[in-house]
Design an enzyme around this catalytic site. Structure first.
Site, PDB file in Angstrom:
ATOM      1  N   ASP A 107       8.246  -2.990 -38.815  1.00 52.87           N
ATOM      2  CA  ASP A 107       9.636  -3.309 -38.471  1.00 52.87           C
ATOM      3  C   ASP A 107      10.607  -2.265 -39.018  1.00 52.87           C
ATOM      4  OD1 ASP A 107       9.235  -3.934 -41.127  1.00 52.87           O
ATOM      5  OD2 ASP A 107      10.371  -5.803 -41.063  1.00 52.87           O
ATOM      6  N   LYS A 158      11.316  -8.372 -54.123  1.00 52.57           N
ATOM      7  CA  LYS A 158      12.489  -9.248 -53.999  1.00 52.57           C
ATOM      8  C   LYS A 158      13.062  -9.643 -55.365  1.00 52.57           C
ATOM      9  CE  LYS A 158      11.561  -9.861 -49.424  1.00 52.57           C
ATOM     10  NZ  LYS A 158      10.516  -8.849 -49.252  1.00 52.57           N
TER      11      LYS A 158
HETATM   12  N1  GDD Z   1      -0.464  -8.618 -39.527  1.00 53.51           N
HETATM   13  C1  GDD Z   1       0.430  -9.176 -40.337  1.00 53.51           C
HETATM   14  N2  GDD Z   1       0.132 -10.382 -40.912  1.00 53.51           N
HETATM   15  N3  GDD Z   1       1.604  -8.549 -40.549  1.00 53.51           N
HETATM   16  C2  GDD Z   1       2.492  -9.159 -41.371  1.00 53.51           C
HETATM   17  C3  GDD Z   1       2.251 -10.392 -41.983  1.00 53.51           C
HETATM   18  C4  GDD Z   1       0.993 -11.045 -41.719  1.00 53.51           C
HETATM   19  O1  GDD Z   1       0.705 -12.143 -42.199  1.00 53.51           O
HETATM   20  N4  GDD Z   1       3.344 -10.724 -42.744  1.00 53.51           N
HETATM   21  C5  GDD Z   1       4.226  -9.723 -42.581  1.00 53.51           C
HETATM   22  N5  GDD Z   1       3.723  -8.780 -41.752  1.00 53.51           N
HETATM   23  C6  GDD Z   1       4.368  -7.543 -41.320  1.00 53.51           C
HETATM   24  C7  GDD Z   1       5.755  -7.799 -40.746  1.00 53.51           C
HETATM   25  O2  GDD Z   1       5.705  -8.029 -39.362  1.00 53.51           O
HETATM   26  C8  GDD Z   1       6.469  -6.500 -41.084  1.00 53.51           C
HETATM   27  O3  GDD Z   1       6.234  -5.522 -40.104  1.00 53.51           O
HETATM   28  C9  GDD Z   1       5.800  -6.068 -42.382  1.00 53.51           C
HETATM   29  O4  GDD Z   1       4.556  -6.757 -42.456  1.00 53.51           O
HETATM   30  C10 GDD Z   1       6.641  -6.394 -43.628  1.00 53.51           C
HETATM   31  O5  GDD Z   1       6.952  -7.757 -43.614  1.00 53.51           O
HETATM   32  P1  GDD Z   1       8.453  -8.258 -43.740  1.00 53.51           P
HETATM   33  O6  GDD Z   1       8.435  -9.740 -43.646  1.00 53.51           O
HETATM   34  O7  GDD Z   1       9.342  -7.521 -42.824  1.00 53.51           O
HETATM   35  O8  GDD Z   1       8.735  -7.878 -45.258  1.00 53.51           O
HETATM   36  P2  GDD Z   1      10.096  -7.419 -45.934  1.00 53.51           P
HETATM   37  O9  GDD Z   1      10.891  -6.563 -45.036  1.00 53.51           O
HETATM   38  O10 GDD Z   1      10.746  -8.645 -46.471  1.00 53.51           O
HETATM   39  O11 GDD Z   1       9.561  -6.568 -47.187  1.00 53.51           O
HETATM   40  C11 GDD Z   1       8.622  -5.527 -47.006  1.00 53.51           C
HETATM   41  O12 GDD Z   1       9.231  -4.373 -46.468  1.00 53.51           O
HETATM   42  C12 GDD Z   1      10.249  -3.762 -47.313  1.00 53.51           C
HETATM   43  C13 GDD Z   1      10.733  -2.499 -46.617  1.00 53.51           C
HETATM   44  O13 GDD Z   1      11.297  -2.813 -45.403  1.00 53.51           O
HETATM   45  C14 GDD Z   1       7.997  -5.201 -48.379  1.00 53.51           C
HETATM   46  O14 GDD Z   1       6.948  -4.292 -48.165  1.00 53.51           O
HETATM   47  C15 GDD Z   1       9.030  -4.609 -49.349  1.00 53.51           C
HETATM   48  O15 GDD Z   1       8.413  -4.237 -50.550  1.00 53.51           O
HETATM   49  C16 GDD Z   1       9.683  -3.391 -48.702  1.00 53.51           C
HETATM   50  O16 GDD Z   1      10.716  -2.897 -49.557  1.00 53.51           O
HETATM   51 MG    MG Z   2      10.831  -6.094 -43.033  1.00 51.51          MG
END
Ligand code: GDD
Ligand code: MG
Length: 362
Positions: A107, A158
């Site tokens: 994303d 977080k």
């Molecule tokens: N296949 C799969 N299965 N993908 C997953 C799953 C799962 O169960 N859960 C989350 N993802 C994918 C999401 O679709 C996204 O592309 C990515 O993993 C990160 O998940 P988010 O839910 O968007 O996390 P975030 O944005 O709160 O936090 C993450 O990204 C940040 C940077 O944008 C973390 O990695 C943070 O540490 C980081 O700073």
């Molecule tokens: Mg994200």
């Protein structure tokens, strides 16, 4: 080299738009988000992208097939979401276990050069190297503490207000040695950010490579709109050759109108507007800095500014939608209604009265 794209999971405020499509097919500048990730990877030394998918896997498979942008595409399917770590373990058989691999959150929109991260990883010889970037608000992300040798000495996912080690955060792009898979338990849901990175940090095996590039996680409306504007600005001005635009309408650059879009007389569209296929816009409308999904209908004299309008939503006449508001798929907004300040309308809901409160969900 292989890359795993985490292309499943929700946990996003854009959920009202996800009922008819997986998050990775959300359009940014009228192109699914996943395309932008793949295009970026194709500029690095990656030859194969492994998509870790769960819900809506079929839509991604149908859209991408087995190859795109000169990348081979493999799918690793989860029965249920396995977090950000579990899917890496699950895809083990698809990796080359004699070389490092890339992991990318699906994303993220960035123009940063992944080759440089890989080079840095090889130079530092750690088990994992994360791209890190400075942001004003680390609370939504994974915040890191880094020493002068570029070791990440602490990783806090977080962090609570005031508790972030720094404003440097995990940018969601990593190079990992296959040994990292030994830190991930088999078969279950694992958060790499909470269960693996803190341990690697303690053991001195985690490195951070600071990037100075355009970088956006599209997880909230404001950032989704920002990513849309960024990519529209990168491409060419006004794109509307397959749309039917009334001669009296004005298109302001940059904007992108897809096939089958119709714009009525005296309407003004742009800047920073992406309108997907078959959207009908009436007369006297004003649309600015917004994203409109396929099949939506926008009635006469309606104003849309800084907003996201879901698939097949209907906005009647004299409607005003503003400031980060998000209208779910198939929702209907009646004549004269004003929605401002980040109001979210759930899919299929009909709204007959104005809402001016902050971030209300209806
Ligand atoms: N296949 C799969 N299965 N993908 C997953 C799953 C799962 O169960 N859960 C989350 N993802 C994918 C999401 O679709 C996204 O592309 C990515 O993993 C990160 O998940 P988010 O839910 O968007 O996390 P975030 O944005 O709160 O936090 C993450 O990204 C940040 C940077 O944008 C973390 O990695 C943070 O540490 C980081 O700073
Ligand atoms: Mg994200």
């Amino acid at each position: 080299m292989k890359a795993i794209i985490l292309a499943g999971g929700f946990g996003t405020r854009l959920r009202p738009l996800s009922c008819t499509r997986p998050k990775m097919l959300l359009p940014v500048a009228n192109q699914p988000l996943i395309d932008w990730c793949l295009m970026n990877l194709s500029k690095s030394d990656v030859d194969t992208a492994i998509l870790a998918v769960n819900y809506f896997a079929e839509a991604l498979v149908r859209y991408l097939g087995t190859t795109k942008y000169d990348l081979g595409i493999l799918y690793s399917r989860e029965q249920r979401p396995m977090g950000t770590g579990g899917p890496l373990k699950k895809a083990k058989e698809m990796l080359n276990l004699n070389e490092p691999f890339i992991v990318m959150n699906g994303d993220i929109i960035t123009d940063f050069d992944i080759k440089r991260l890989v080079d840095y990883h090889k130079e530092k010889k750690g088990l994992a190297t994360l791209a890190i970037i400075e942001v004003p608000d680390p609370g939504r992300f994974g915040s890191v503490e880094r020493d002068s040798e570029s070791h990440i000495t602490r990783f806090v996912e977080k962090p609570e207000p005031g508790k972030a080690p720094s404003n440097l955060i995990n940018a969601g792009i990593y190079v990992l040695e296959p040994e990292v898979l030994n830190y991930i338990p088999n078969g279950g849901k694992v958060s790499i950010e909470r269960q693996v990175f803190p341990i690697l940090a303690k053991e001195g095996k985690l490195y951070g490579y600071e990037i100075h590039a355009q970088w956006i996680d599209v997880g909230v409306s404001e950032d989704y709109l920002r990513a849309n504007a960024l990519l529209l600005n990168r491409s060419d001005g006004v794109k509307a050759e397959k749309a039917k635009v009334n001669q009296t309408a004005t298109l302001i650059s940059p904007c992108n109108l897809a096939e089958g879009v119709e714009i009525g007389e005296d309407s003004i569209i742009g800047p920073n507007v992406a309108i997907a296929e078959n959207v009908l816009v009436g007369k006297g409308c004003r649309i600015e800095n917004s994203i409109i999904f396929p099949g939506a209908t926008i009635g006469d004299y309606t104003n849309i500014k800084n907003a996201i309008i879901g698939e097949n939503a209907i906005l009647h006449r004299w409607v005003k939608i503003e400031s980060g508001s998000l209208i779910g798929d198939y929702a209907e907004i009646e004549d004269g209604v004003t929605l401002t300040r980040g109001v979210t309308v759930c899919p299929s809901k009909t709204v007959g009265e104005s809402v001016l409160d902050q971030h209300q969900v209806m």
